[in-house]
Design an enzyme around this catalytic site. Structure first.
Site, PDB file in Angstrom:
ATOM      1  N   HIS A 135     -84.704  28.094  92.073  1.00 36.30           N
ATOM      2  CA  HIS A 135     -84.423  28.003  93.509  1.00 36.30           C
ATOM      3  C   HIS A 135     -84.390  26.551  94.009  1.00 36.30           C
ATOM      4  O   HIS A 135     -85.066  25.667  93.484  1.00 36.30           O
ATOM      5  CB  HIS A 135     -85.488  28.770  94.303  1.00 36.30           C
ATOM      6  CG  HIS A 135     -86.873  28.205  94.118  1.00 36.30           C
ATOM      7  ND1 HIS A 135     -87.378  27.215  94.911  1.00 36.30           N
ATOM      8  CD2 HIS A 135     -87.827  28.496  93.210  1.00 36.30           C
ATOM      9  CE1 HIS A 135     -88.597  26.899  94.518  1.00 36.30           C
ATOM     10  NE2 HIS A 135     -88.896  27.666  93.477  1.00 36.30           N
ATOM     11  N   HIS A 144     -73.449  18.764  83.979  1.00 33.43           N
ATOM     12  CA  HIS A 144     -73.402  19.750  82.892  1.00 33.43           C
ATOM     13  C   HIS A 144     -74.832  20.118  82.524  1.00 33.43           C
ATOM     14  O   HIS A 144     -75.595  19.266  82.067  1.00 33.43           O
ATOM     15  CB  HIS A 144     -72.667  19.159  81.681  1.00 33.43           C
ATOM     16  CG  HIS A 144     -72.447  20.142  80.566  1.00 33.43           C
ATOM     17  ND1 HIS A 144     -71.546  19.900  79.558  1.00 33.43           N
ATOM     18  CD2 HIS A 144     -72.987  21.358  80.286  1.00 33.43           C
ATOM     19  CE1 HIS A 144     -71.546  20.920  78.704  1.00 33.43           C
ATOM     20  NE2 HIS A 144     -72.428  21.814  79.136  1.00 33.43           N
TER      21      HIS A 144
END
Length: 207
Positions: A135, A144
């Site tokens: 979160h 990436h």
């Protein structure tokens, strides 16, 4: 919906599989500079990246850049000048993405990845197979996240940075732009831009 895949290397092979798994798009063209000429085989066009301009003129197609190297991905997006709205997100059906995630464009999310609530993902980001993005994270453009990496809550990863396979970033960590976190590293303190960090706990060895 037709989709044009830019890139034909190893990462592209996986992206093509993800596209087929979604049943949302049909691969209309695969473009890579290893193709010197434009050819059509099995209802798919193969050609150099410069063929993008022709496709934009003639076809109702969308695009994804299927290249793992962050700097090359950015270079291609910049050079092709594909309009922003023509990029689509390619997300494997097994990925779990909270409805409270804010997604940019041109994102690829691989099988079994998890992205949890109130995370913000910028443009042309890769969240690779089995990665966990908890979160309230922020992934800036061209990031990436490699396979099985874990970003715990409130982590920020700057533009163009790569988090290596199996790496873990503890809550509240910030990684600067265009940095590399090595495979299996455990990041327990902030990292600057343009550095390489490895180990557990991670230490900067370059930059």
């Amino acid at each position: 919906m037709n989709i044009v895949v830019i890139g034909n290397g190893g990462h592209s092979k996986v992206v093509q599989d993800v596209i087929k798994a979604t049943s949302k798009y049909e691969i209309f063209a695969i473009l890579d500079d290893n193709f010197s000429n434009v050819v059509y085989e099995n209802n798919c066009c193969y050609g150099p990246i410069s063929f993008v301009s022709k496709l934009l003129e003639e076809n109702d197609a969308f695009f994804v850049v299927a290249i793992g190297a962050n700097d090359v991905r950015k270079q291609i997006v910049t050079q092709t000048q594909i309009p922003y709205e023509y990029f689509v997100n390619v997300i494997h059906p097994s990925a779990i993405i909270s409805p409270k995630v804010n997604l940019g464009k041109g994102i690829v999310v691989m099988p079994n990845a998890v992205v949890n609530a109130d995370t913000v993902i910028g443009d042309h980001v890769i969240v690779n197979s089995g990665a966990i993005v908890e979160h309230d994270n922020i992934l800036e453009d061209y990031v990436h996240i490699s396979p099985n990496a874990t970003l715990t809550g409130n982590v920020t990863v700057g533009q163009g940075s790569q988090i290596g396979a199996g790496a873990t970033l503890i809550p509240g960590i910030s990684v600067g732009k265009w940095s590399v976190v090595g495979a299996g590293a455990t990041v327990i303190r902030d990292l600057p831009s343009n550095c390489k960090a490895v180990g557990s706990p991670a230490r900067v060895i370059e930059g």
